[in-house]
Design a protein around this motif. Structure first.
Motif, PDB file in Angstrom:
ATOM      1  N   GLU A 479       0.847  -1.199   0.000  1.00 30.85           N
ATOM      2  CA  GLU A 479       0.000   0.000   0.000  1.00 30.85           C
ATOM      3  C   GLU A 479       0.877   1.241   0.000  1.00 30.85           C
ATOM      4  N   LEU A 480       0.554   2.180  -0.870  1.00 34.48           N
ATOM      5  CA  LEU A 480       1.293   3.434  -0.937  1.00 34.48           C
ATOM      6  C   LEU A 480       0.931   4.324   0.251  1.00 34.48           C
ATOM      7  N   PRO A 481       1.901   5.082   0.781  1.00 34.07           N
ATOM      8  CA  PRO A 481       1.573   6.021   1.869  1.00 34.07           C
ATOM      9  C   PRO A 481       0.709   7.158   1.344  1.00 34.07           C
ATOM     10  N   ARG A 482      -0.294   7.545   2.124  1.00 44.69           N
ATOM     11  CA  ARG A 482      -1.230   8.579   1.686  1.00 44.69           C
ATOM     12  C   ARG A 482      -1.511   9.549   2.826  1.00 44.69           C
ATOM     13  N   ASP A 483      -1.914  10.762   2.445  1.00 47.80           N
ATOM     14  CA  ASP A 483      -2.380  11.712   3.448  1.00 47.80           C
ATOM     15  C   ASP A 483      -3.842  11.399   3.748  1.00 47.80           C
ATOM     16  N   PRO A 484      -4.453  12.066   4.741  1.00 48.66           N
ATOM     17  CA  PRO A 484      -5.844  11.733   5.114  1.00 48.66           C
ATOM     18  C   PRO A 484      -6.853  11.942   3.991  1.00 48.66           C
ATOM     19  N   ASN A 485      -6.486  12.718   2.971  1.00 53.26           N
ATOM     20  CA  ASN A 485      -7.389  12.937   1.846  1.00 53.26           C
ATOM     21  C   ASN A 485      -7.173  11.909   0.740  1.00 53.26           C
ATOM     22  N   GLY A 486      -6.250  10.952   0.979  1.00 54.14           N
ATOM     23  CA  GLY A 486      -6.017   9.878   0.021  1.00 54.14           C
ATOM     24  C   GLY A 486      -4.911  10.141  -0.980  1.00 54.14           C
ATOM     25  N   LYS A 487      -4.299  11.314  -0.949  1.00 57.55           N
ATOM     26  CA  LYS A 487      -3.258  11.666  -1.907  1.00 57.55           C
ATOM     27  C   LYS A 487      -1.965  10.939  -1.574  1.00 57.55           C
ATOM     28  N   VAL A 488      -1.327  10.371  -2.599  1.00 55.40           N
ATOM     29  CA  VAL A 488      -0.069   9.652  -2.389  1.00 55.40           C
ATOM     30  C   VAL A 488       1.012  10.615  -1.904  1.00 55.40           C
ATOM     31  N   LEU A 489       1.693  10.226  -0.826  1.00 61.21           N
ATOM     32  CA  LEU A 489       2.757  11.061  -0.253  1.00 61.21           C
ATOM     33  C   LEU A 489       4.070  10.754  -0.954  1.00 61.21           C
ATOM     34  N   LYS A 490       4.196  11.310  -2.146  1.00 61.57           N
ATOM     35  CA  LYS A 490       5.401  11.053  -2.936  1.00 61.57           C
ATOM     36  C   LYS A 490       6.649  11.568  -2.230  1.00 61.57           C
ATOM     37  N   ARG A 491       6.509  12.691  -1.518  1.00 60.05           N
ATOM     38  CA  ARG A 491       7.674  13.256  -0.840  1.00 60.05           C
ATOM     39  C   ARG A 491       8.231  12.302   0.218  1.00 60.05           C
ATOM     40  N   VAL A 492       7.362  11.499   0.852  1.00 63.57           N
ATOM     41  CA  VAL A 492       7.814  10.527   1.848  1.00 63.57           C
ATOM     42  C   VAL A 492       8.629   9.434   1.167  1.00 63.57           C
ATOM     43  N   LEU A 493       8.133   8.948   0.026  1.00 63.05           N
ATOM     44  CA  LEU A 493       8.858   7.932  -0.728  1.00 63.05           C
ATOM     45  C   LEU A 493      10.198   8.471  -1.211  1.00 63.05           C
ATOM     46  N   ARG A 494      10.178   9.721  -1.687  1.00 69.61           N
ATOM     47  CA  ARG A 494      11.414  10.328  -2.184  1.00 69.61           C
ATOM     48  C   ARG A 494      12.440  10.500  -1.058  1.00 69.61           C
ATOM     49  N   GLN A 495      11.964  10.953   0.097  1.00 74.84           N
ATOM     50  CA  GLN A 495      12.876  11.142   1.229  1.00 74.84           C
ATOM     51  C   GLN A 495      13.520   9.835   1.645  1.00 74.84           C
ATOM     52  N   GLN A 496      12.745   8.753   1.627  1.00 73.87           N
ATOM     53  CA  GLN A 496      13.289   7.450   1.974  1.00 73.87           C
ATOM     54  C   GLN A 496      14.378   7.029   0.993  1.00 73.87           C
ATOM     55  N   ALA A 497      14.134   7.289  -0.289  1.00 77.77           N
ATOM     56  CA  ALA A 497      15.094   6.879  -1.322  1.00 77.77           C
ATOM     57  C   ALA A 497      16.361   7.724  -1.306  1.00 77.77           C
ATOM     58  N   TRP A 498      16.233   9.001  -0.915  1.00 73.39           N
ATOM     59  CA  TRP A 498      17.374   9.916  -0.957  1.00 73.39           C
ATOM     60  C   TRP A 498      18.115  10.020   0.374  1.00 73.39           C
ATOM     61  N   SER A 499      17.609   9.360   1.402  1.00 71.29           N
ATOM     62  CA  SER A 499      18.146   9.566   2.748  1.00 71.29           C
ATOM     63  C   SER A 499      19.628   9.213   2.862  1.00 71.29           C
ATOM     64  N   ASP A 500      20.083   8.267   2.060  1.00 70.14           N
ATOM     65  CA  ASP A 500      21.485   7.841   2.146  1.00 70.14           C
ATOM     66  C   ASP A 500      22.378   8.500   1.099  1.00 70.14           C
ATOM     67  N   ALA A 501      21.802   9.403   0.313  1.00 73.34           N
ATOM     68  CA  ALA A 501      22.571   9.967  -0.804  1.00 73.34           C
ATOM     69  C   ALA A 501      23.404  11.178  -0.399  1.00 73.34           C
ATOM     70  N   GLY A 502      23.017  11.839   0.698  1.00 79.03           N
ATOM     71  CA  GLY A 502      23.755  13.015   1.136  1.00 79.03           C
ATOM     72  C   GLY A 502      23.468  14.246   0.307  1.00 79.03           C
ATOM     73  N   ARG A 503      22.414  14.213  -0.522  1.00 77.90           N
ATOM     74  CA  ARG A 503      22.025  15.372  -1.321  1.00 77.90           C
ATOM     75  C   ARG A 503      20.541  15.259  -1.647  1.00 77.90           C
ATOM     76  N   ASN A 504      19.947  16.363  -2.129  1.00 79.15           N
ATOM     77  CA  ASN A 504      18.511  16.407  -2.429  1.00 79.15           C
ATOM     78  C   ASN A 504      18.209  16.621  -3.902  1.00 79.15           C
ATOM     79  N   ILE A 505      19.219  17.026  -4.697  1.00 73.68           N
ATOM     80  CA  ILE A 505      19.021  17.227  -6.129  1.00 73.68           C
ATOM     81  C   ILE A 505      20.164  16.592  -6.889  1.00 73.68           C
TER      82      ILE A 505
END
Length: 505
Positions: A479-505
């Motif tokens: 199940e994809l993470p969602r806010d209370p209105n049902g919108k997919v929290l893409k930023r949460v997924l992105r933060q998880q993927a980038w957490s070990d990269a040491g950069r944001n762009i």
């Protein structure tokens, strides 16, 4: 249209709002809101001040909105999922004079250590909501404004939330004009029964509940989203209008067809949707599922409305969010040169609103960044066709730069939504040493029958996209993470993927 005061006089015995627990007529709403307004006045609340409202979808939320309109103060809707530190920031930044919250949130509120007065709904002591209303004078307080004036803090994608303040709306005349214009544009009348399917602290669900009350209709509150419960309430209350998001569409379409067909939804005449781009395949399926309802899409945000598209317009030009609202103008601006781009060229979408400018509360820098002359942007990317109809391609923040090539994930998500086993998905960039970013797709498959593998999803994308635009990796989750209105929290997924990269762009 009558507005809150007119409906109290002309439609006093008509049901204004109902939940599973209780209902109020317009006269009862007026009486209870008058008592609440007097309680708030004793706490020093006056015209131009702010009342913070933090609770689930209950009738008391509407009472608070009505009381704010009586006093002429701004109604600040607070996300009841906030952590204590986030709540403390919103209350301090907004300078709210009073917070009315549900007692279930007492632990969070106490941890936030608010400096303003707090009144709890469900508190049975003498300082609780009901006790204070009972002790207040029964003398009526008339509405200063014909509808509430909302202040909503946007969640944003980075940094702290921003309080959107529409200063031009802080007058009875402009509020009446804007509400009348909206009611006429969407065809809302006193005969309508509107189902609130999302949390009232969101701009869309609250805005169209307010519009229904302004028009003299009835608002029905859902406590929380459930596709079966939505259908049951539509049938039970003969609901005529509602506001939904694409996530709600997806969950409705996931109901077994035989079960969905058992509900009588023919009373539903008008469905508005916004909140996120709707995949074309999902929209077309929804139009087919509700042939008796007009399903209108609009592009708007807390900062202002922009475009709308009828079902016929969408089927004529799939993917469009339509032409501008009356009085609204659009421009597509190159983010680097700030030049106006011609039809067919994608850039930042700028909106010239029909009336007045907004500002971000106590944040001149963000306000200045949003505005270019008399138009604003919230960072969405899109293009206009030759007739001025808008097509959204993505959020600027979601842009992926892969080997120097700009790729907009939404076009990939549109393709994945066409796969018969895909329920929902999110595509974003992840770090790559050589190319800067690669495309990663997180996919939620249909429960119980899905056998699709990452390789099969990759092969499906290759059939519809050039290889450079296909995801480089896939992740299948339950199940994809969602806010209370049902919108997919893409930023949460992105933060998880980038957490070990040491950069944001």
């Amino acid at each position: 249209m009558n507005g809150y005061e007119g409906n109290r006089t002309l439609r006093g015995n008509h049901i204004a709002v109902r939940s599973e627990a209780r209902s109020l007529t317009y006269s009862q709403l007026h009486d209870r809101a008058s008592r609440l307004a007097q309680v708030l006045a004793t706490e020093g609340l006056a015209e131009g001040h702010r009342i913070a409202i933090m609770m689930p979808n209950i009738v008391e939320f509407i009472e608070c909105l009505a009381a704010s309109a009586k006093l002429g103060c701004a109604a600040l809707s607070v996300n009841f999922h906030l952590a204590p530190a986030e709540l403390a920031y919103v209350l301090a930044d907004s300078q709210a004079s009073v917070l009315i919250a549900h007692t279930d949130l007492k632990e969070v509120v106490s941890a936030a250590e608010p400096t303003c007065t707090v009144i709890f709904i469900g508190d049975e002591s003498s300082s609780g909501y009901e006790a204070r209303l009972a002790a207040a004078s029964a003398e009526p307080v008339h509405y200063l404004w014909p509808a509430p004036w909302p202040v909503i803090y946007t969640s944003g994608t980075t940094g702290r939330p921003k309080g959107v303040v529409h200063g031009a709306l802080a007058s009875a005349e402009v509020l009446a004009y804007s509400q009348n214009m909206m009611a006429q544009m969407w065809g809302y009348t006193e005969a309508d029964i509107h189902l609130v399917a999302g949390p009232l602290y969101h701009g869309g669900p609250q805005g169209y509940a307010n519009l229904t009350l302004f028009a003299g209709g009835t608002v029905v509150l859902m406590t929380k989203w459930d596709a079966r419960e939505f259908c049951r309430l539509v049938e039970q209350h003969q609901v005529t209008t509602t506001f939904l998001t694409p996530a709600h569409f997806i969950r409705l379409l996931e109901l077994p067809p035989q079960e969905f067909a058992e509900f009588d939804l023919t009373s539903l005449r008008h469905v508005l949707h916004a909140g996120a781009p709707c995949p074309v395949s999902v929209k077309l399926r929804m139009i087919e599922a509700l042939p008796h309802a007009e399903i209108w899409e609009f592009y708007g945000m807390s900062e202002g409305g922009a475009t709308r598209a009828s079902p016929a317009q969408f089927e004529e030009r799939p993917g469009t969010v339509g032409p501008p609202w009356p009085g609204v103008e659009l421009q597509i601006i190159d983010p680097e040169t700030q030049e106006v781009l011609p039809a067919g060229r994608a850039g930042l979408v700028y909106v010239k609103p029909a009336y007045g400018r907004f500002h971000y509360h106590q944040d001149e820098a963000k306000t200045e960044d949003a505005w270019l002359a008399d138009s604003f942007t919230v960072g969405d990317i899109g293009y206009l066709d030759s007739e001025g109809w808008l097509y959204l391609t993505d959020r600027h923040v979601d842009l992926v730069i892969k080997g120097g090539v700009n790729i907009y994930p939404r076009q990939i998500e549109e393709v994945l939504h066409q796969h018969p086993e895909v329920v929902d998905c999110a595509v974003f960039g992840i770090p790559h040493e050589r190319d800067g970013e690669h495309l990663h797709a997180v996919v939620e498959l249909r429960a119980g029958q899905s056998q699709a593998t990452p390789q099969q999803l990759q092969d499906f994308c290759v059939l519809h996209l050039d290889r450079w635009s296909c995801p480089d990796s896939f992740e299948i989750i339950e199940e994809l993470p969602r806010d209370p209105n049902g919108k997919v929290l893409k930023r949460v997924l992105r933060q998880q993927a980038w957490s070990d990269a040491g950069r944001n762009i």
